[in-house]
Design a protein around this motif. Structure first.
Motif: not given
Length: 230
Positions: A74, A77, A93, A133-135, A140, A158
């Protein structure tokens, strides 16, 4: 390593001790002025386990420039928030429990305590594009756009993200946001809340959350973390 990296280690320990750890997940990033990238812990370590040797320096595109260990998936992010907000030097985060539960309610966050003041007017934004998940850089960037110039954002399903000019401020905003969510959850259980600070009082109360007061709170969290490690 760059100046401030020791404080990044302290921030991990402080937030871990304050209940923001989630096994080996969650992360804090610190902008690196010399490379344009950022420092964060390598994947696989809990907040309380972080040392200087367990940090990695990433470029804004996610390449590992220094340090050992795998990067967190991540990382976008932090890359995208730091890209969108040049005044920000630190991004947090975490999967703090009260924030996760409160975010699921789609209920406005009220300033029923001083903790809620930095987030209540306007209401803390929610990023709802995904709870996964912010992959990717696209996700992002979407998160950064939702955060905009706010102190923090909730991600339903999340966790939370906070950002500010200093590590102390970003870490404290994470603690305050989770505390504000916890307070409102307790009020909801009791049939409320019925009373909270309105917009004018929130504006007046902003003066209590100065950089100096946030730094003082952060220093206390660091001292507590040091004591717990003895």
């Amino acid at each position: 390593m760059t100046d401030g990296v020791d404080q990044l280690v302290e921030a991990y320990h402080a937030l871990g001790n304050a209940g923001h750890g989630d096994l080996v997940w969650g992360h804090i990033a610190l902008r690196d002025g010399s490379t344009g990238g950022f420092w964060m812990k390598a994947a696989g370590w809990g907040f309380e386990e972080v040392t200087r040797d367990r940090l990695v320096l990433l470029s804004s595109e996610g390449s590992v420039l220094a340090g050992k260990g795998p990067r967190h998936v991540e990382w976008p992010i932090h890359a995208e928030i730091l890209r969108a907000r040049p005044e920000v030097s630190a991004v947090v985060h975490t999967h703090a429990g009260a924030a996760v539960v409160f975010a699921s309610l789609a209920t406005p966050l009220r300033a029923i305590s001083h903790d809620g003041v930095p987030f209540a007017t306007p209401d803390v934004p929610r990023f709802t594009d995904t709870a996964d998940l912010i992959r990717s850089s696209d996700l992002g960037a979407g998160l950064a756009a939702t955060l905009a110039d706010a102190n923090g954002v909730l991600i339903p399903g999340h966790g939370l993200v906070t950002a500010s000019a200093t590590l102390a401020e970003a870490a404290m905003y994470a603690v305050l946001l989770d505390r504000a969510c916890a307070n409102q959850l307790r009020a909801l259980q009791a049939g409320g809340p019925l009373l909270w600070s309105d917009a004018s009082e929130v504006a007046a109360k902003q003066a209590m959350w100065t950089p100096a007061s946030l730094a003082s709170g952060f220093d206390y969290l660091v001292r507590r973390a040091h004591e717990s490690r003895r």
